[in-house]
Motif scaffolding. Structure first.
Motif: not given
Length: 579
Positions: A77, A465, A468, A481, A485, A489-490, A546-548, A573
């Motif tokens: 991460t 998971y 998220p 998402r 953020h 989530v991601d 990436s969802d972020s 994510s």
């Protein structure tokens, strides 16, 4: 007819007469004496003593499986490479140089796993802390999968140990049934599992703080034994993350309360009792201070401090506070960095709205999304029951005040990045929820059991998971998402899963990649080009975002996403679009 002589005016039920000491005994006010079952209700545990340990083992075992499974499957991460690389630097270089904004203790915990992995460390590297992590993982001949797993295992072990603290604290308040209820809420908490399976600092800091509060509660009976231990645990929290400093005044006040209670029924003046209470708070403060200094001395006994990054100047009241704190210079420089970060205009994302700055209600709203519904109900019930029930009322300041103060401080923070900033709430409120078992309502056991089962099912369904996760009222992990953020989530955790998905379903297709994280895509076999480097008509094939990054997309990236068709998602994510 003989008259009975009247009882002395000072005699009270439960008071032992004598010149040396007189003490009131009470099934709840005495934190070590187990509670009796409420009238009309059978304890249910006396004939099956093996059942409680068995259920504890099962709860902790499922949590361990969930965390290890998550740790094995997730790539680094955003924050992890910095902590892991700094831990390796502590081991091999014995110097304080990188990542001053976080004290060393949590990274020393991570270092125990890094030492077992025995990575190659390039002592000649001179880059900043973000490059340091990437260099260790991907440019020094190390296996990132193996190194990250070993770095995460000590945090996983510590998270499981904090589960024992949750159980012990709750059992002292509400008996074995309350202890199991609290442990179930803790071990099924998606936030605790998600961040307890990472080589990060949020769960260790929160767990140390809860341990300190529990020891302060026990100090009400044995202050000489537990006050120094509570101070050491408080020091461990402060030596792991600096946001725990906000709880220090509260815990020192609680230390004084515990010291006062321990001596309140002894013969002596009120002034002497107050002095003893103040002395107890002083013991906690000195023990905490000693642990902070020790964490730096373990890294470098000579306390050499050569910061790699620029340390900003902090003025005003904050600057004065930094100067007055009796901590090592490296710690105080870390505080300066943190204050500087709090002054930055960070972007946030909440319920589809992208904004600059922070919203005071962000964390309550995020918790509403990311906490299982049954857990929210039991947290609320516990927060009501603890101050309302006379037998539990003395524990209210210990459970509710520290968590409320830390929540208020976190809500005022500048970085709306995730519920990890309040991961102490699933710990403290799990203990508070244990008081529900003392409610004398006919349907209370059935309702409580149904809510715990709902929590368990919701948690198990999201495995593995957990980052998220969002509850059923908000559509589950697949829709988080749309509302949140970053670490909600991601956090860059699904790069490895993305590589597997592309190989399985989209082999040979052109990849355009917008990845938000600390991993190196090419290492995992994700060969994607940046879609923002070429004209829009040239972006054809698969757009992977990436969802972020998608949540904060503006301008060109927003146009690319709007003109693409989502066809797949990875780990809830990362979204794959077809162009």
């Amino acid at each position: 007819m003989r008259r009975r002589s009247p009882a002395p005016a000072t005699a009270r039920p439960g008071v032992t007469a004598g010149r040396k000491m007189a003490r009131v005994t009470h099934p709840v006010l005495d934190p070590v004496t187990p509670l009796r079952a409420p009238a009309g209700r059978s304890p249910g545990w006396s004939g099956r003593r093996w059942l409680v340990p068995l259920l504890m083992v099962l709860l902790l075992a499922q949590m361990a499986v969930a965390m290890v499974t998550t740790a094995v499957q997730q790539t680094p991460t955003i924050d992890e490479p910095v902590y892991v690389a700094t831990a390796a630097e502590y081991l091999h270089e014995h110097r304080l140089r990188h990542n001053p904004e976080h004290p060393p203790l949590g990274k020393l915990v991570i270092a125990t796993g890094v030492a077992l992995a025995d990575p190659h460390v390039d002592a000649s590297f001179t880059g900043d802390q973000s490059r340091l992590g990437q260099h260790l993982l991907y440019e020094s001949g190390n296996d990132p999968w193996r190194l990250m797993l070993w770095a995460r295992l000590p945090v996983i072990a510590l998270t499981l140990l904090f589960g024992l603290v949750v159980f012990a604290f709750a059992r002292e308040l509400a008996g074995a049934a309350g202890g199991l209820l609290a442990l179930a809420l803790y071990t099924f908490s998606p936030d605790v599992i998600a961040h307890g399976s990472l080589a990060t600092l949020d769960v260790p800091a929160a767990g140390f703080l809860l341990t300190s509060v529990w020891l302060l509660w026990r100090a009400r009976r044995r202050p000489r034994r537990y006050l120094p231990l509570a101070g050491a645990a408080l020091g461990a929290a402060v030596a792991t993350k600096m946001n725990m400093l906000a709880a220090v005044p509260v815990l020192l006040a609680l230390a004084g309360v515990s010291g006062w209670y321990a001596h309140a029924d002894r013969l002596g003046s009120r002034r002497r009792t107050l002095l003893r209470a103040a002395a107890g708070a002083g013991v906690v403060a000195l023990a905490a201070l000693a642990v902070v200094w020790a964490s730096y001395l373990v890294v470098d006994p000579r306390l050499r401090w050569t910061p790699e990054q620029h340390v900003p100047t902090v003025r005003g009241l904050r600057g004065l506070l930094v100067q007055l704190l009796p901590f090592p210079e490296a710690y105080r420089d870390g505080m300066r960095v943190q204050f500087h970060l709090e002054n930055q205009p960070w972007q946030g994302f909440l319920f589809g709205r992208l904004y600059t700055g922070s919203l005071w209600y962000y964390l309550p709203a995020a918790l509403l999304v990311k906490t299982p519904l049954g857990m929210l109900a039991l947290w609320t019930a516990g927060a009501v029951v603890v101050p309302a029930v006379r037998r539990l009322r003395p524990s209210a300041p210990y459970l509710l005040v520290p968590s409320a103060v830390l929540l208020a401080v976190a809500m005022e923070g500048a970085r709306d990045f995730g519920t990890r900033y309040v991961v102490f709430l699933p710990m403290f409120l799990a203990v508070a929820a244990s008081g529900v078992v003392l409610v004398r309502w006919r349907w209370a056991p059935l309702v409580t059991g149904a809510l715990v089962l709902f929590v368990a099912v919701s948690s198990l369904r999201t495995c593995p998971y957990y980052l998220p996760y969002s509850n059923e009222a908000f559509g589950g992990p697949a829709t988080t998402r749309l509302r949140l953020h970053d670490s909600n989530v991601d956090w860059g955790q699904d790069l490895g899963r993305l590589a597997d998905r592309l190989r399985e379903r989209y082999r040979g297709e052109r990849i355009w990649l917008v990845y938000k994280g600390s991993g190196l895509p090419s290492f995992y076999g994700v060969d994607g080009d940046d879609p923002l480097d070429v004209p829009e008509p040239a972006v054809r094939g698969l757009l992977v975002v990436s969802d972020s990054a998608a949540a904060k997309a503006t301008g060109r990236l927003a146009e690319l996403i709007d003109s693409s068709r989502p066809i797949d998602e990875v780990g809830h994510s990362i979204t794959i679009y077809r162009r």
